[in-house]
Design a protein around this motif. Structure first.
Motif, PDB file in Angstrom:
ATOM      1  N   LYS B 122       0.691  -1.325  -0.075  1.00  0.00           N
ATOM      2  CA  LYS B 122      -0.097  -0.108   0.097  1.00  0.00           C
ATOM      3  C   LYS B 122       1.046   0.919   0.225  1.00  0.00           C
ATOM      4  O   LYS B 122       0.715   2.504  -0.826  1.00  0.00           O
ATOM      5  CB  LYS B 122      -0.918  -0.078   1.002  1.00  0.00           C
ATOM      6  CG  LYS B 122      -2.113  -0.684   1.015  1.00  0.00           C
ATOM      7  CD  LYS B 122      -3.127  -1.130   2.170  1.00  0.00           C
ATOM      8  CE  LYS B 122      -4.316  -1.564   2.431  1.00  0.00           C
ATOM      9  NZ  LYS B 122      -3.810  -2.612   3.266  1.00  0.00           N
ATOM     10  N   LYS B 123       1.860   0.826   0.572  1.00  0.00           N
ATOM     11  CA  LYS B 123       3.020   2.543   0.853  1.00  0.00           C
ATOM     12  C   LYS B 123       3.907   2.930  -0.044  1.00  0.00           C
ATOM     13  O   LYS B 123       3.317   3.765  -0.809  1.00  0.00           O
ATOM     14  CB  LYS B 123       3.919   1.553   2.232  1.00  0.00           C
ATOM     15  CG  LYS B 123       4.402   3.254   2.385  1.00  0.00           C
ATOM     16  CD  LYS B 123       5.838   2.451   3.851  1.00  0.00           C
ATOM     17  CE  LYS B 123       6.896   3.140   3.419  1.00  0.00           C
ATOM     18  NZ  LYS B 123       6.944   3.015   5.438  1.00  0.00           N
ATOM     19  N   VAL B 124       4.077   1.683  -0.856  1.00  0.00           N
ATOM     20  CA  VAL B 124       4.377   1.974  -2.744  1.00  0.00           C
ATOM     21  C   VAL B 124       3.233   1.869  -3.828  1.00  0.00           C
ATOM     22  O   VAL B 124       3.348   1.960  -4.776  1.00  0.00           O
ATOM     23  CB  VAL B 124       5.490   1.279  -2.769  1.00  0.00           C
ATOM     24  CG1 VAL B 124       6.801   1.150  -1.380  1.00  0.00           C
ATOM     25  CG2 VAL B 124       4.511  -0.416  -2.987  1.00  0.00           C
ATOM     26  N   GLY B 125       1.929   1.989  -2.937  1.00  0.00           N
ATOM     27  CA  GLY B 125       0.879   2.109  -3.721  1.00  0.00           C
ATOM     28  C   GLY B 125       0.470   0.887  -4.879  1.00  0.00           C
ATOM     29  O   GLY B 125       0.186   1.078  -6.167  1.00  0.00           O
ATOM     30  N   LEU B 126       0.748   0.088  -4.950  1.00  0.00           N
ATOM     31  CA  LEU B 126       1.034  -1.483  -5.236  1.00  0.00           C
ATOM     32  C   LEU B 126       0.725  -2.439  -4.433  1.00  0.00           C
ATOM     33  O   LEU B 126       0.314  -3.859  -5.515  1.00  0.00           O
ATOM     34  CB  LEU B 126       2.326  -1.773  -5.838  1.00  0.00           C
ATOM     35  CG  LEU B 126       3.150  -0.796  -6.840  1.00  0.00           C
ATOM     36  CD1 LEU B 126       3.974  -1.512  -6.804  1.00  0.00           C
ATOM     37  CD2 LEU B 126       2.342  -0.661  -7.960  1.00  0.00           C
ATOM     38  N   GLY B 139       8.277  -1.588 -15.435  1.00  0.00           N
ATOM     39  CA  GLY B 139       9.353  -1.174 -14.986  1.00  0.00           C
ATOM     40  C   GLY B 139       9.542  -0.676 -13.341  1.00  0.00           C
ATOM     41  O   GLY B 139       9.983  -0.475 -12.388  1.00  0.00           O
ATOM     42  N   GLY B 140       9.151   0.555 -13.270  1.00  0.00           N
ATOM     43  CA  GLY B 140       8.864   1.714 -12.365  1.00  0.00           C
ATOM     44  C   GLY B 140       7.798   0.503 -11.351  1.00  0.00           C
ATOM     45  O   GLY B 140       8.055   1.051  -9.978  1.00  0.00           O
ATOM     46  N   GLN B 141       6.944  -0.419 -11.945  1.00  0.00           N
ATOM     47  CA  GLN B 141       6.099  -1.214 -10.555  1.00  0.00           C
ATOM     48  C   GLN B 141       6.693  -2.419  -9.847  1.00  0.00           C
ATOM     49  O   GLN B 141       7.359  -2.314  -8.896  1.00  0.00           O
ATOM     50  CB  GLN B 141       4.755  -1.356 -11.455  1.00  0.00           C
ATOM     51  CG  GLN B 141       3.570  -0.183 -11.909  1.00  0.00           C
ATOM     52  CD  GLN B 141       2.541  -1.076 -12.181  1.00  0.00           C
ATOM     53  OE1 GLN B 141       3.083  -2.444 -13.049  1.00  0.00           O
ATOM     54  NE2 GLN B 141       1.421  -0.438 -12.031  1.00  0.00           N
ATOM     55  N   GLN B 142       8.227  -2.611 -10.619  1.00  0.00           N
ATOM     56  CA  GLN B 142       8.993  -3.882 -10.088  1.00  0.00           C
ATOM     57  C   GLN B 142       9.415  -2.974  -9.107  1.00  0.00           C
ATOM     58  O   GLN B 142       9.825  -3.144  -8.235  1.00  0.00           O
ATOM     59  CB  GLN B 142       9.601  -4.355 -11.451  1.00  0.00           C
ATOM     60  CG  GLN B 142       8.575  -5.239 -12.314  1.00  0.00           C
ATOM     61  CD  GLN B 142      10.008  -5.839 -13.010  1.00  0.00           C
ATOM     62  OE1 GLN B 142      10.386  -7.123 -12.926  1.00  0.00           O
ATOM     63  NE2 GLN B 142       9.261  -6.336 -14.738  1.00  0.00           N
ATOM     64  N   GLU B 174       7.530   7.647 -10.185  1.00  0.00           N
ATOM     65  CA  GLU B 174       6.883   7.604  -9.799  1.00  0.00           C
ATOM     66  C   GLU B 174       7.742   6.675  -8.656  1.00  0.00           C
ATOM     67  O   GLU B 174       7.270   6.115  -7.166  1.00  0.00           O
ATOM     68  CB  GLU B 174       5.847   6.162 -10.185  1.00  0.00           C
ATOM     69  CG  GLU B 174       6.195   5.538 -10.799  1.00  0.00           C
ATOM     70  CD  GLU B 174       5.733   4.447 -11.401  1.00  0.00           C
ATOM     71  OE1 GLU B 174       5.309   4.701 -12.363  1.00  0.00           O
ATOM     72  OE2 GLU B 174       6.072   2.795 -11.272  1.00  0.00           O
ATOM     73  N   VAL B 175       9.113   6.520  -8.777  1.00  0.00           N
ATOM     74  CA  VAL B 175      10.324   5.840  -8.229  1.00  0.00           C
ATOM     75  C   VAL B 175      10.603   6.389  -7.144  1.00  0.00           C
ATOM     76  O   VAL B 175      11.044   6.557  -5.936  1.00  0.00           O
ATOM     77  CB  VAL B 175      10.964   5.084  -8.654  1.00  0.00           C
ATOM     78  CG1 VAL B 175      12.398   4.105  -7.955  1.00  0.00           C
ATOM     79  CG2 VAL B 175      10.137   3.683  -9.457  1.00  0.00           C
ATOM     80  N   LEU B 176      10.916   7.270  -8.109  1.00  0.00           N
ATOM     81  CA  LEU B 176      11.645   9.030  -6.936  1.00  0.00           C
ATOM     82  C   LEU B 176      10.513   9.334  -6.392  1.00  0.00           C
ATOM     83  O   LEU B 176      10.551   9.448  -5.151  1.00  0.00           O
ATOM     84  CB  LEU B 176      12.174   9.805  -7.677  1.00  0.00           C
ATOM     85  CG  LEU B 176      13.149   9.205  -8.955  1.00  0.00           C
ATOM     86  CD1 LEU B 176      13.493  10.849  -9.728  1.00  0.00           C
ATOM     87  CD2 LEU B 176      14.277   9.409  -8.356  1.00  0.00           C
ATOM     88  N   ASP B 177       9.195   8.936  -6.102  1.00  0.00           N
ATOM     89  CA  ASP B 177       8.553   9.764  -5.119  1.00  0.00           C
ATOM     90  C   ASP B 177       8.603   8.670  -4.320  1.00  0.00           C
ATOM     91  O   ASP B 177       7.828   9.583  -3.166  1.00  0.00           O
ATOM     92  CB  ASP B 177       7.056  10.350  -5.580  1.00  0.00           C
ATOM     93  CG  ASP B 177       7.000  11.015  -6.762  1.00  0.00           C
ATOM     94  OD1 ASP B 177       7.608  11.935  -6.977  1.00  0.00           O
ATOM     95  OD2 ASP B 177       5.913  11.208  -7.414  1.00  0.00           O
TER      96      ASP B 177
END
Lengths: 234, 240
Positions: B122-126, B139-142, B174-177
């Motif tokens: 949840k914290k990483v939105g996934l 890739g960003g999700q991974q 999204e990863v940097l956020d």
């Protein structure tokens, strides 16, 4: 006596021998194969070891058994090795299974080694970076992925072993080929018994091919299908 | 919290790190920048012993880690790592990727581990992807899953090895956020990166490495606003 005048009834009269031959061939092959998988796994892991005293004996073993004919290995084990250790022969079954296990292990070791090495280095690093030990990483991360890649070559090895098991006729193990030789010797007919032997081996290897293809399809290279569904319910 | 003394690293005859001294304080975000081949990644990988140290000392919480009697697995469990190529385990679902290490190492039971796993996803939105396999993700999700996986061990610090370099441009943010949020929560982070914007905005300290040395070190304002060393100036001149 030629190819246009085949007498299948002669083979039919010896059907009990052929049925026994199928049994002997299957027992030899299955024991040799699964014994060879177990021993081969240790040898394969040994060949990946960075410790020289583990690596070198494993490498020597694999080179020795892959580099010499199986026929020679069978004769050496049956006529020299086992009688020297036990004082007498332990029969064609013990010799045959021993030879097949030892030979098959050498080939399987290479399959295991290659399968493990084919998994990207980053997988081991990721597992270790989480704090897993080398053994935990092997068990949970590397081997489950490597086994999938090993299925096709392991299937090939089974087929090769099934055919090579016919070499045990040389120590009078009553397998499929041995039955054909007996029939040929007794009837002086050669087409029929050897065609039957060829057909029986063909049927067995074809069956194995189908089984391997089925397993391969179930564990196809993609991890996504089927397994992903229904998982939420757990 | 992490102290590096006179760190040398050779690959065969090639000296990649030529004596690094540095100290990272708790809750600091340290961004390591520099040209390719400058030793940034090797430096990072030495900190959790993915590379064997040739000479020098690394202390994590005053424990010298490059010593035979130190339990390196226990140290690694405390220091997470996020890789350029994500390195998710392809044969496991997203949730299993996250829960595997806590279950294996912390001996958490499945219920506990999955609760933690869902919380981190949840914290990483996934969390919606929990039962997908990595190859079904972008890739960003991974990479966000990889961050959740590292967090699951509740590490004291996380090392990021060029976490956005393998991503398509539209996925970098999204990863940097996610990393920014971690920094705001007070996670100690060492980030090897080419994202100068991130280093400037999020970094507490910026380290410029070149040729196996730390050439210059300072606050983002000092390094980006008023670099002292000629090599730093030349590098920044090219990338900014």
């Amino acid at each position: 006596m030629d190819i246009f005048d085949l007498r299948w009834d002669i083979v039919w009269n010896y059907r009990d021998m052929f049925i026994r031959g199928i049994g002997v061939t299957l027992i030899l092959t299955l024991s040799g194969y699964f014994g060879g998988i177990l021993l081969g796994l240790f040898l394969g892991l040994g060949k990946l070891s960075t410790r020289k005293w583990i690596y070198w004996p494993c490498k020597l073993y694999v080179d020795l058994f892959r580099g010499t004919p199986m026929l020679v290995q069978i004769l050496l084990i049956h006529l020299a090795l086992i009688p020297t250790i036990f004082g007498h022969s332990l029969g064609y079954m013990v010799s045959g299974i021993t030879a097949l296990i030892l030979n098959c292990a050498a080939y399987n070791a290479e399959i295991f080694r290659a399968g493990i090495q084919s998994i990207a280095k980053g997988q081991m690093e990721a597992a270790r970076s989480l704090g897993l030990t080398h053994n935990q990483a092997m068990r949970k991360v590397i081997l489950p992925q490597a086994f999938r890649r090993m299925i096709p070559p392991l299937g090939n090895e089974f087929i090769a072993l099934l055919k090579d098991s016919s070499l045990v006729t040389v120590i009078a193990a009553p397998d499929i080929l041995y039955a054909s030789k007996i029939v040929a010797g007794a009837s002086y007919r050669f087409w029929e018994p050897y065609i039957v032997a060829a057909l029986l081996y063909l049927i067995l290897t074809y069956g194995v091919t189908k089984i391997v293809a089925y397993i391969e399809k179930r564990l196809s290279n993609s991890y996504v299908p089927r397994k992903a569904e229904g998982r939420e319910a757990r | 919290m992490i102290k590096i003394e006179n760190l040398h690293k050779y690959f065969g005859q090639l000296e990649v790190l030529k004596g690094i001294d540095y100290e990272i304080q708790e809750k600091q975000v340290v961004c390591v920048i520099g040209p390719s081949g400058s030793g940034k990644s090797t430096f990072l990988r030495c900190i959790n012993m993915l590379e064997e140290v040739t000479d020098g000392a690394i202390y994590i919480k005053n424990v010298k880690i490059n010593e035979p009697k130190t339990n390196i697995n226990a140290i690694r469990a405390e220091v997470g790592m996020v890789f350029q190529q994500f390195n998710l385990f392809p044969h496991m679902t997203v949730i299993d990727n996250v829960t595997m290490a806590p279950m294996q190492i912390r001996k958490m039971n499945r219920t506990e581990a999955e609760a933690l796993g869902h919380e981190l996803l949840k914290k990483v939105g996934l969390d919606s992807k929990a039962y997908n396999y990595p190859e079904q993700l972008s890739g960003g999700q991974q990479q966000r899953v990889a961050i959740a996986r590292a967090l699951a061990m509740k590490p004291k610090a996380i090392l990021f090895d060029e976490p956005t370099s393998a991503l398509d441009p539209e996925m970098v943010k999204e990863v940097l956020d996610v990393m920014k949020n971690l920094a705001a929560e007070g996670m100690t982070m060492i980030v090897v990166t080419h994202e100068m914007g991130f280093a400037r905005e999020v970094g507490d300290r910026v380290v410029f490495m070149d040729g196996g040395y730390i050439v210059e070190e300072g606050t983002p304002e000092e390094i980006f606003g008023n670099p002292q060393n000629e090599r730093t100036k030349a590098f920044l001149g090219k990338v900014l």
